[in-house]
Design a protein around this motif. Structure first.
Motif, PDB file in Angstrom:
ATOM      1  N   VAL A 178      -1.205   9.964  -2.247  1.00  0.00           N
ATOM      2  CA  VAL A 178      -0.464   9.056  -2.403  1.00  0.00           C
ATOM      3  C   VAL A 178      -0.709   8.079  -1.521  1.00  0.00           C
ATOM      4  O   VAL A 178      -0.969   8.125  -0.336  1.00  0.00           O
ATOM      5  CB  VAL A 178       1.154   9.365  -2.302  1.00  0.00           C
ATOM      6  N   THR A 179      -1.182   6.813  -2.027  1.00  0.00           N
ATOM      7  CA  THR A 179      -1.568   5.777  -1.152  1.00  0.00           C
ATOM      8  C   THR A 179      -0.792   4.441  -0.923  1.00  0.00           C
ATOM      9  O   THR A 179       0.408   4.563  -1.245  1.00  0.00           O
ATOM     10  CB  THR A 179      -2.766   4.858  -2.184  1.00  0.00           C
ATOM     11  N   TYR A 180      -1.097   3.926   0.293  1.00  0.00           N
ATOM     12  CA  TYR A 180      -0.450   2.771   0.543  1.00  0.00           C
ATOM     13  C   TYR A 180      -1.419   1.766   1.101  1.00  0.00           C
ATOM     14  O   TYR A 180      -2.692   1.952   1.113  1.00  0.00           O
ATOM     15  CB  TYR A 180       0.488   3.241   1.629  1.00  0.00           C
TER      16      TYR A 180
ATOM     17  N   LEU B 159       8.045   9.987  -5.626  1.00  0.00           N
ATOM     18  CA  LEU B 159       6.712  10.568  -5.838  1.00  0.00           C
ATOM     19  C   LEU B 159       6.630  11.857  -6.499  1.00  0.00           C
ATOM     20  O   LEU B 159       5.847  12.392  -6.776  1.00  0.00           O
ATOM     21  CB  LEU B 159       6.259  10.822  -4.254  1.00  0.00           C
ATOM     22  N   HIS B 160       7.962  12.271  -6.837  1.00  0.00           N
ATOM     23  CA  HIS B 160       8.330  13.438  -7.762  1.00  0.00           C
ATOM     24  C   HIS B 160       8.316  13.453  -9.292  1.00  0.00           C
ATOM     25  O   HIS B 160       8.398  14.188 -10.040  1.00  0.00           O
ATOM     26  CB  HIS B 160       9.243  14.377  -7.413  1.00  0.00           C
ATOM     27  N   LEU B 161       8.280  11.952  -9.545  1.00  0.00           N
ATOM     28  CA  LEU B 161       8.432  11.298 -10.814  1.00  0.00           C
ATOM     29  C   LEU B 161       7.122  10.488 -11.442  1.00  0.00           C
ATOM     30  O   LEU B 161       7.531   9.779 -12.072  1.00  0.00           O
ATOM     31  CB  LEU B 161       9.599  10.402 -10.967  1.00  0.00           C
ATOM     32  N   GLY B 162       5.868  10.865 -11.043  1.00  0.00           N
ATOM     33  CA  GLY B 162       4.780  10.379 -11.527  1.00  0.00           C
ATOM     34  C   GLY B 162       4.364   9.388 -10.746  1.00  0.00           C
ATOM     35  O   GLY B 162       3.060   8.899 -11.032  1.00  0.00           O
TER      36      GLY B 162
ATOM     37  N   ALA C  67      -2.938   8.214   2.053  1.00  0.00           N
ATOM     38  CA  ALA C  67      -3.943   7.589   2.064  1.00  0.00           C
ATOM     39  C   ALA C  67      -4.001   6.023   2.298  1.00  0.00           C
ATOM     40  O   ALA C  67      -3.223   5.534   1.410  1.00  0.00           O
ATOM     41  CB  ALA C  67      -5.139   8.085   1.355  1.00  0.00           C
ATOM     42  N   GLN C  68      -4.607   5.402   3.169  1.00  0.00           N
ATOM     43  CA  GLN C  68      -4.636   3.803   3.073  1.00  0.00           C
ATOM     44  C   GLN C  68      -5.723   3.528   1.937  1.00  0.00           C
ATOM     45  O   GLN C  68      -6.733   4.039   2.112  1.00  0.00           O
ATOM     46  CB  GLN C  68      -4.899   3.388   4.447  1.00  0.00           C
ATOM     47  N   ARG C  69      -5.224   2.698   1.350  1.00  0.00           N
ATOM     48  CA  ARG C  69      -6.249   2.036   0.146  1.00  0.00           C
ATOM     49  C   ARG C  69      -6.636   0.590   0.130  1.00  0.00           C
ATOM     50  O   ARG C  69      -5.880  -0.184   1.191  1.00  0.00           O
ATOM     51  CB  ARG C  69      -5.488   2.335  -1.213  1.00  0.00           C
TER      52      ARG C  69
ATOM     53  N   VAL D 142      -7.984   8.785   4.720  1.00  0.00           N
ATOM     54  CA  VAL D 142      -7.378   9.770   4.180  1.00  0.00           C
ATOM     55  C   VAL D 142      -6.850  10.378   5.077  1.00  0.00           C
ATOM     56  O   VAL D 142      -7.409  11.094   6.048  1.00  0.00           O
ATOM     57  CB  VAL D 142      -7.876  10.477   3.174  1.00  0.00           C
ATOM     58  N   HIS D 143      -5.206  10.558   5.535  1.00  0.00           N
ATOM     59  CA  HIS D 143      -4.547  11.369   6.564  1.00  0.00           C
ATOM     60  C   HIS D 143      -4.374  12.685   6.163  1.00  0.00           C
ATOM     61  O   HIS D 143      -3.336  13.179   5.798  1.00  0.00           O
ATOM     62  CB  HIS D 143      -3.339  10.592   6.972  1.00  0.00           C
TER      63      HIS D 143
END
Length: 413
Positions: free
Chosen positions: A54-56, A321-324, A364-366, A375-376
């Motif tokens: 999941v990115t930020y 995050l649990h809904l797509g 992960a930072q994008r 990626v952490h």
């Protein structure tokens, strides 16, 4: 499996990557059991993003002016021309804020402002080229179709000429700003002076065919019907179909093809303070979460789905995050527009990463185009800069103000 065979069939087809119709999307949105809807949406996420990441993003929303002739009823930020509270920042101040953003690790700036009666294409050429010259490492993900239509009108040029000129000046990506609600009835009700939704999408199509990708957004909760919410995403999906047909793929970052089309869909909720609508209608948390899940099933041609923790809260952001959802958006070092209407949620970098990791995802930072910068995989990989907090210079938040680096952060519930 549910007690309704028709719903079961639609959920299974969508989870397997098949296309669902707007009528089927409405049925899922209004009647599918919540857990079954979420499970199907998360199945799509796992297929599209099997790495569990999941990115930020770290960015800053910089407002160049609050002067606007459009006067949208939901907006608490704008001031009419010649209003005593109207302002425009000089280039020096804009570049200073870009420099602060770079120092805090930002890779993107979103330059946003009102439809100033004097700002044509020439203003934006100077704005973008000045930022790029001073900070070439910053991606400029900025403005939206409404601003492009306005600048083209002020300068007396075509939409395509405006797009090509601001792209040449340094614009890297177009924001989904100004979409709000695309169907005619709700759009006229909340933004009667704005272009139609069809016109908004036409500008996006022009940008896509000229190599500029974009995001698509939707504002929920201003009195639109369920059917109009579905129509909104139907209109976006049709334009994306055209982009894909022409070869502007939404996964162009990985394939190396020319960038184009919508990279992500980002629904958010109307904020009720300090505007003419005054919160007469709002979307509930459950409406928002159901719409997120349904959108992941509906958009078979858009890679990324982003949740808006800024407007819904961090607990809702984590649940999404649990809904797509595969992206939590950004740590916005500055944000004034939605915050002026009452969005009071703040975060910091460590908290955002914690939200992702404790949802059993890999943070992960994008960058702007969804390339992974860091990626952490474990907490030992996490960044350590304590200064990266949202709204550190927001004039719309209590305790904000340029240069203040420390703000209290509300814990995740």
């Amino acid at each position: 499996m549910t007690a309704n065979r028709e719903i079961d069939s639609i959920l299974q087809r969508a989870a397997d990557g098949g296309r669902i119709t707007p009528e089927e999307a409405l049925l899922l949105y209004t009647e599918a059991p919540f857990h079954a809807l979420g499970e199907a949406a998360d199945t799509v996420r796992r297929r599209r993003h099997p790495d569990g990441i999941v990115t930020y993003l770290i960015d800053r929303n910089i407002n160049y002016t609050n002067v606007c002739v459009t006067a949208c009823k939901f907006c608490a930020f704008f001031r009419a021309p010649k209003h005593k509270e109207g302002w425009s920042h000089p280039m020096e101040e804009i570049l200073n804020r870009c420099g602060e953003a770079v120092d805090l690790g930002a890779t993107q700036v979103m330059l946003q402002g009102g439809h100033h009666p004097d700002y044509g294409v020439e203003y934006y050429e100077n704005l973008f080229s000045s930022v790029k010259q001073a900070y070439p490492q910053l991606a400029i993900h900025s403005i939206g179709p409404s601003e492009i239509l306005h600048m083209a009108k002020v300068s007396g040029v075509s939409i395509e000429d405006a797009v090509l000129r601001i792209k040449a000046a340094g614009l890297d990506s177009i924001a989904g700003a100004g979409a709000e609600m695309l169907p005619d009835r709700p759009r006229k009700a909340i933004a009667p002076l704005k272009e139609s939704g069809a016109r908004w999408l036409e500008v996006m199509a022009v940008a896509h065919r000229n190599g500029l990708s974009s995001t698509a957004t939707m504002m929920m909760g201003t009195g639109e019907t369920h059917e109009e919410r579905i129509e909104h995403i139907r209109m976006i999906r049709d334009v994306q179909d055209l982009a894909v047909e022409r070869g502007y793929r939404d996964d162009a970052v990985e394939t190396g093809q020319e960038i184009g089309g919508f990279r992500a869909f980002i629904p958010w909720t109307y904020q009720p303070e300090n505007n003419h609508l005054k919160g007469r209608t709002q979307a509930t948390t459950m409406e928002y979460l159901r719409f997120l899940a349904m959108s992941r099933l509906f958009f078979d041609n858009v890679s990324h789905l982003q949740a808006s923790w800024l407007t819904t809260g961090k607990d809702v952001g984590q649940l999404s995050l649990h809904l797509g959802v595969d992206d939590l958006g950004s740590i916005m070092l500055e944000e004034n527009v939605i915050s002026s209407a009452g969005a009071r949620h703040r975060s910091n970098l460590h908290e955002l990463i914690w939200m992702i990791r404790t949802a059993d995802r890999i943070p992960a930072q994008r960058d702007t185009l969804y390339k992974h910068l860091a990626v952490h995989y474990t907490p030992e990989d996490d960044p350590t800069d304590e200064r990266v907090v949202s709204h550190f210079s927001s004039i719309a938040m209590p305790g904000g103000g340029a240069g203040r680096k420390q703000l209290p952060v509300v814990g995740v519930s």
